[in-house]
Structures are given as C-alpha cells and as structure tokens.
Write a protein that holds these residues in place. Structure first.
Motif, PDB file in Angstrom:
ATOM      1  N   UNK A 117       0.655  -1.367  -0.285  1.00 46.00           N
ATOM      2  CA  UNK A 117       0.127   0.272   0.673  1.00 46.00           C
ATOM      3  C   UNK A 117       1.048   1.358  -0.222  1.00 46.00           C
ATOM      4  N   UNK A 118       0.302   2.101   0.063  1.00 45.20           N
ATOM      5  CA  UNK A 118       1.103   3.761  -0.464  1.00 45.20           C
ATOM      6  C   UNK A 118       1.678   4.241   1.084  1.00 45.20           C
ATOM      7  N   UNK A 119       0.685   3.807   2.000  1.00 45.27           N
ATOM      8  CA  UNK A 119       1.318   3.548   3.795  1.00 45.27           C
ATOM      9  C   UNK A 119       2.350   3.153   3.903  1.00 45.27           C
ATOM     10  N   UNK A 120       2.514   1.180   3.349  1.00 51.05           N
ATOM     11  CA  UNK A 120       3.248   1.252   3.555  1.00 51.05           C
ATOM     12  C   UNK A 120       4.698   1.495   2.811  1.00 51.05           C
ATOM     13  N   UNK A 121       4.503   1.811   1.485  1.00 47.18           N
ATOM     14  CA  UNK A 121       5.634   2.457   0.807  1.00 47.18           C
ATOM     15  C   UNK A 121       6.477   3.751   1.234  1.00 47.18           C
ATOM     16  N   UNK A 122       5.428   4.340   1.945  1.00 46.56           N
ATOM     17  CA  UNK A 122       5.899   5.495   2.581  1.00 46.56           C
ATOM     18  C   UNK A 122       6.959   5.105   3.906  1.00 46.56           C
ATOM     19  N   UNK A 123       6.543   4.078   4.642  1.00 49.54           N
ATOM     20  CA  UNK A 123       7.008   3.645   5.954  1.00 49.54           C
ATOM     21  C   UNK A 123       8.605   3.107   5.515  1.00 49.54           C
ATOM     22  N   UNK A 124       8.640   2.572   4.446  1.00 47.94           N
ATOM     23  CA  UNK A 124       9.484   1.372   4.102  1.00 47.94           C
ATOM     24  C   UNK A 124      10.729   2.235   3.881  1.00 47.94           C
ATOM     25  N   UNK A 125      10.954   3.902   3.035  1.00 49.93           N
ATOM     26  CA  UNK A 125      11.766   4.531   3.253  1.00 49.93           C
ATOM     27  C   UNK A 125      13.005   4.888   4.796  1.00 49.93           C
ATOM     28  N   UNK A 126      12.107   4.535   5.770  1.00 54.40           N
ATOM     29  CA  UNK A 126      12.727   4.922   7.195  1.00 54.40           C
ATOM     30  C   UNK A 126      13.447   3.882   7.305  1.00 54.40           C
ATOM     31  N   UNK A 127      14.331   4.436   7.829  1.00 53.16           N
ATOM     32  CA  UNK A 127      15.392   2.980   8.309  1.00 53.16           C
ATOM     33  C   UNK A 127      14.502   2.655   9.891  1.00 53.16           C
ATOM     34  N   UNK A 128      14.956   1.583  10.270  1.00 51.11           N
ATOM     35  CA  UNK A 128      13.792   1.448  11.610  1.00 51.11           C
ATOM     36  C   UNK A 128      14.546   2.190  12.691  1.00 51.11           C
ATOM     37  N   UNK A 129      15.414   1.752  12.472  1.00 56.21           N
ATOM     38  CA  UNK A 129      16.277   2.680  13.983  1.00 56.21           C
ATOM     39  C   UNK A 129      15.841   4.026  13.860  1.00 56.21           C
ATOM     40  N   UNK A 130      15.871   4.346  13.123  1.00 56.35           N
ATOM     41  CA  UNK A 130      15.353   6.097  12.929  1.00 56.35           C
ATOM     42  C   UNK A 130      13.596   5.895  14.179  1.00 56.35           C
ATOM     43  N   UNK A 131      13.371   5.170  13.397  1.00 50.24           N
ATOM     44  CA  UNK A 131      11.887   4.955  14.648  1.00 50.24           C
ATOM     45  C   UNK A 131      11.416   5.245  16.264  1.00 50.24           C
ATOM     46  N   UNK A 132      13.297   4.447  16.034  1.00 47.84           N
ATOM     47  CA  UNK A 132      13.124   4.057  17.702  1.00 47.84           C
ATOM     48  C   UNK A 132      14.193   4.935  17.875  1.00 47.84           C
ATOM     49  N   UNK A 133      14.704   5.985  17.645  1.00 45.89           N
ATOM     50  CA  UNK A 133      15.203   6.753  18.110  1.00 45.89           C
ATOM     51  C   UNK A 133      14.116   8.188  18.673  1.00 45.89           C
ATOM     52  N   UNK A 134      13.536   8.189  17.816  1.00 42.22           N
ATOM     53  CA  UNK A 134      12.219   8.724  17.922  1.00 42.22           C
ATOM     54  C   UNK A 134      11.575   8.815  19.118  1.00 42.22           C
ATOM     55  N   UNK A 135      10.985   7.509  19.067  1.00 46.65           N
ATOM     56  CA  UNK A 135      10.505   7.079  20.409  1.00 46.65           C
ATOM     57  C   UNK A 135      11.052   7.006  21.423  1.00 46.65           C
ATOM     58  N   UNK A 136      11.730   7.277  21.247  1.00 45.15           N
ATOM     59  CA  UNK A 136      12.941   6.720  23.141  1.00 45.15           C
ATOM     60  C   UNK A 136      12.527   8.674  22.929  1.00 45.15           C
ATOM     61  N   UNK A 137      13.253   9.352  22.342  1.00 47.66           N
ATOM     62  CA  UNK A 137      12.990  10.940  22.818  1.00 47.66           C
ATOM     63  C   UNK A 137      11.609  11.378  22.901  1.00 47.66           C
ATOM     64  N   UNK A 138      10.281  10.155  22.533  1.00 54.10           N
ATOM     65  CA  UNK A 138       8.762  11.113  22.797  1.00 54.10           C
ATOM     66  C   UNK A 138       8.387  10.483  23.646  1.00 54.10           C
TER      67      UNK A 138
END
Length: 588
Positions: A117-138
């Motif tokens: 899907x378009x949403x998964x295509x947008x998510x696939x562009x991110x590095x999983x580590x970036x999502x984790x670091x952002x989660x720790x900050x939040x």
C-alpha cells in the motif's frame, strides 16, 4: 498457615516452576541457534505448525483488542488526584510504546516483504533505527509533559490518554490481522517450537536400560539430578514484600487480597498482612542452596555407576570429583559477601544492596571466582568434562534415552537458570533497580535529592518482579555464550584450576574483605558518608549504563544484516570455480 497463605504458596511455586521450565526450553533453543551460527547453518527453524489464516488473525487481533478494551475500561473508572496522575503517566508511556513499536513492525515488514500500500511504501523509506530513536525521545518528552499537567486536570487527561491507548491498540491489532495472508500460515516462532517437538519426541522414545545395569538406580538418577535444580530456587526472592490491609477480622483471608496497600514507605511499615515474593524465606538462606546443590552430585554418580558402561563410569567419577572440588571454592568465594551483608538470608542481601551498592561493586573478585565455580558446578563448557563428547561419548548419561535423557538435559538447563538467578541476587541487586525505592523513584546522591517521583505499591512491586526476571534472562543469555566461545579444558587442568588457583584466591579475598570491613567499621563518620556517596554514584553508573546498553542492543538488532561468505580453503575455491555448492537438507 491459613488457606489463603497455602494458595499463595502454590501460586508462587507455579510461577517459579513455569519460569524455570520455559526458560530451560528457550535456553536449549539459544544453544542450538548459536551452534548453527558458528557452523553457518539455518539452525533450529524446521519445526512448524500450519494454522488456518482465520485462526491466526484471531490470535493476532485478540490480545491487543483485549488490552485496548482494558484501557478503555480504565478510563471509565473514578480517579482521584494521585491515582489519576499515575494512570496518566503510565498510559502515556504505553501509548508512545505501542505507537513506535507498531510503526517499527510495519516498517520492517514492508522492507522485508515489499510494500503493498501507499502507507507501507512511505514507511519502507525510513530506517527502523530512526523510528526507535524517535520513540525514545518521545518517551522522555511525554514524561515531562504529563508531570506538568495540573492535579485538577489529571483525571480528564488520564481518561483521554487511556482512550487514545485503547484506540492505538485496536488499530494496530486490526492492521496486523489484516496483513495475515490467505490460506495456511506456517507458525515457527523463530524456531522455539523445536523444544516442544523434542519433548514430545522424548516422551514416545524407547526407554532403554542396559542389560546388566541396576534398574532401580538407573531410573532414580535422573530424578536426583533434576530435583535439586528445581528446589534450589525456593529461597531466591523474585520480588519485594507485599502489604495487604486487614478488613477488620485480623485474619489473613481471601477478603484481604483486594486490599493491597496503596503506598508504602521506604521502611515498609505494614500494619496488615505481609506476603514475601519468595517460596520459602528460610533463616539459613544461601546455606540451603549449597546443601541442595550438593545433592546433584548423587544423581550424576549413580547414573555413571548404574549404567554398566566404562564411559558412563568415567563420566560419573569426573562429575563427582569436579563438583565436590568446586563446591569448596564456590562456598568460600561468597564468605566475603556474608561479612559485608551481615546475613545469609537472600532477602536481607538484596535489601543491603538496595540501600548501599550492588555486590558486583563491593566484591568484584568474588564475582568472577563465584562465576567460574558456578560454571564448573553446572558442568557447562569449558567445564563439561563429565560429558566430554569427544573423549567419553556422552559421559554419565551415555546409556540414557527417551524422557530420562530429557530429564538430565532439562536439569542441566534448569541449573543454568537457577545459577543465573543466584548471580543476580548476590551481585546484581536481585529485584532492585537503581534509585527505585519502595515509595517510588528517588534520585539522590548523599543528602542531595535531585528528583523524586512517588509510585504506588503495586507499580513498584510489579517493576521489581519484572526487573528480577529480566536480569535473570539476561544473565542466562550471557552464560549461554560461554558454550560457543570457550574451549574445553583437559580434566587435569580443571582439577588444578580449582585446587591451586580458585581456592587460594577465595581465601585471600576472604581475608582482605575481613580486614577492609574492620577498617571501615572503625573509620570516622565522614568516611562512611563518602562511601555512601560512592555507592549512590555506582547506582547512577548502573542506570546510565543499563539505559545505554538497552538502546545500543535494540539499535544493533535493527541494523540491516549483511552476510559475506569468506572462502579460505583450496576446496572452497575449486567449488566456487565449479559454480558453487548447493544447499542440502542437512544445512537447514
């Protein structure tokens, strides 16, 4: 003993036994997985169960849906000021955790299987580590934001957060369920089904007994090998004490169980009923552990003698002499801890570490000595001479098959889990976490308090419970690594190490500890205060190091894996020139 105390004792026994057996199965899988990694094989991943997609969707959707319904139900309950603040903080942290974990899973799935899907295509562009670091900050930002909410607005904010958490769980569960493909879905659970498959196989395998062997002792040996490993855990505390208020009849009954005290002070003042999160709080403490652990020798010795096999006899003799030898060093290595803690009760030892410093900081030499002796007691590499596959086939259980062999193997891994729990209790604070006291978080160095956050008795007790089992799992993981990183000693080297190296070092450590303790007891008050500040600093180092280690571990697991084969042999070069080697079923 009242009926409710008997029921609670049975519940505690079930918690301990289920943890030991399940962790033994997972440790078996971990050993096999590391062996496969060393040999460049796929590993224990062939056991599979095929389930219909509708059932898998239900399994995926029901847990988050149930948790979401619980969160919404929590929002409908009446909340007072302090409980509303705690609900707000916990709900916000869980909401942030569910949000970034869901994004991380969907991102990893889209990158591995390709976006649909378009949403998964947008998510696939991110590095999983970036999502984790952002989660720790939040997480950090959410904590300070919830602390800034006025007390009068806390109930409304807590209800909003609980509803948001419930919605996130429902959406994540529904999205995951819809991602399940049609048809039969293979369920492997990362290969952990192998332990269940092995158990079923062992139950139905033939129970072989040598023709000239002693049938009674041959059957009794596996029981004697497994029983001490299970009962040793009885005196290890897996959490702090619980305080239940009395309903007025002055008898501890089932009506008192819902009356868990809301908050307790650091001194644990309880006017009701106290329940220890420990199967048996014996006054002999760790001496009971040494007594029970010593009986495991009998099982190995009987197995070697009753099998009517020279290799079994050699393995039994090796096991008996090795375990007896290293019990001396193991017992003397913790005498320094007895001197410092002034008790042999494991609960008192944990409480001393909570008030001062963890045992690893006050007895670092004793930790390494005890760890080496413990590895020899559990007969694991590099001290697995009683088994010695390359020397005496399989040692004292070479003539065992079926479930009797399974009991020997399970007992060995249960010993591994119990030894990890004992290490955690003696040297790593047990269930205690840095700066987490019975009344909440208190970050203080000496007489200077930097931060305070009050928590309920239930929240602190649950955190202690999870911390103990988390530490035990981590220490088990560390000990599993010994098997595939260290070579086996020769038998004479093992005996020489125990009697000529470990034993003198334990005696020296014991004498030095006694001298230091006498010097500290006679020191001026100012020096004692400085030592307490140093102990608080050690807690700070543990907190910072633990947080950094968790972040580094998760980031490392999320790092993309790149595999490179290295050809170092002549045959490998010829095979590569001929078009490469073909995978066979044996490599799976």
């Amino acid at each position: 003993m009242t009926i409710v105390e008997l029921v609670l004792a049975i519940v505690k026994i079930l918690i301990v036994v289920m943890f030991l057996l399940n962790m033994a199965a997972i440790a078996t899988w971990a050993d096999r997985r590391q062996g496969a990694m060393v040999q460049d094989r796929v590993g224990p991943n062939r056991a599979v169960v095929y389930l219909p997609s509708l059932l898998v969707r239900g399994i995926v959707f029901l847990p988050p849906a149930a948790l979401g319904a619980l969160a919404v139900f929590t929002a409908t309950r009446p909340m007072t000021g302090p409980s509303a603040v705690e609900t707000l903080v916990i709900g916000a942290q869980f909401a942030v955790f569910v949000a970034w974990l869901s994004l991380l899973v969907f991102c990893a799935s889209a990158r591995r299987n390709g976006p649909s899907t378009a949403a998964e295509e947008a998510l696939a562009r991110f590095d999983p580590r970036s999502i984790f670091y952002a989660g720790v900050l939040v997480h950090v930002l959410a904590f300070f934001v919830t602390q800034a909410v006025p007390l009068s607005a806390a109930p409304t904010a807590a209800r909003v957060v609980c509803v948001l958490l419930g919605a996130l769980l429902l959406v994540a569960g529904a999205f995951a369920a819809l991602s399940v493909p049609e048809g039969k879905v293979p369920l492997r659970l990362l290969g952990t089904l192998h332990a269940a498959a092995d158990a079923i196989k062992m139950i139905w395998k033939e129970d072989f007994i040598p023709k000239n062997g002693d049938r009674l002792l041959h059957s009794l040996a596996p029981l004697l090998a497994m029983f001490p490993a299970l009962v040793t855990f009885a005196v290890i505390p897996f959490g702090d004490k619980l305080c239940f208020e009395d309903n007025g009849d002055r008898v501890f009954g089932f009506g008192d169980l819902p009356l868990l005290k809301h908050t307790v002070d650091q001194a644990f003042t309880c006017n009701g009923h106290v329940v220890n999160l420990q199967v048996a709080d014996l006054n002999v403490g760790i001496l009971y552990i040494f007594a029970m652990a010593g009986t495991g020798i009998i099982g190995a010795a009987l197995a070697g003698w009753a099998s009517d096999n020279k290799f079994s006899l050699l393995g039994g003799l090796r096991a008996a002499s090795q375990m007896v030898s290293y019990e001396v060093a193991m017992g003397l290595s913790v005498v320094g801890l007895f001197i410092i803690y002034s008790s042999v009760r494991l609960g008192d030892m944990v409480q001393w570490q909570a008030e001062h410093a963890w045992g690893i900081f006050v007895q670092p030499v004793a930790f390494f000595l005890f760890l080496a002796a413990l590895a020899a007691e559990t007969k694991r590499i590099p001290f697995d001479q009683p088994e010695g596959e390359s020397e005496i086939v399989a040692g004292y259980f070479v003539e065992y098959s079926g479930m009797k062999f399974g009991m020997f193997m399970t007992g060995e891994y249960v010993e591994l889990i119990t030894s990890s729990a004992l290490l955690v209790t003696l040297f790593f604070g047990g269930y205690h976490l840095p700066f987490l006291d019975r009344d909440g978080i208190n970050i203080a160095f000496g007489d200077t308090t930097l931060f305070q956050y009050k928590m309920t008795h239930f929240a602190v007790s649950l955190t202690y419970f999870l911390a103990f089992f988390g530490k035990t799992i981590f220490m088990t993981w560390v000990q599993v690594f010994f098997r595939w990183t260290l070579p086996r000693f020769r038998y004479d080297q093992v005996m020489r190490l125990g009697w000529t190296k470990l034993l003198p070092l334990t005696i020296v450590n014991m004498m030095v500890t006694g001298i230091v303790v006498l010097a500290v007891d006679s020191a001026p008050e100012g020096l004692r205060g400085g030592l307490q500040v140093a102990a608080d600093i050690s807690h700070g180092l543990v907190a910072l190091g633990g947080f950094a280690a968790v972040v580094a571990l998760i980031a490392g697991l999320l790092e993309p894996v790149e595999r490179h084969r290295i050809l170092n042999s002549t045959s490998a070069r010829f095979a590569a020139a001929a078009g490469g080697t073909k995978a066979t079923p044996q490599q799976a």
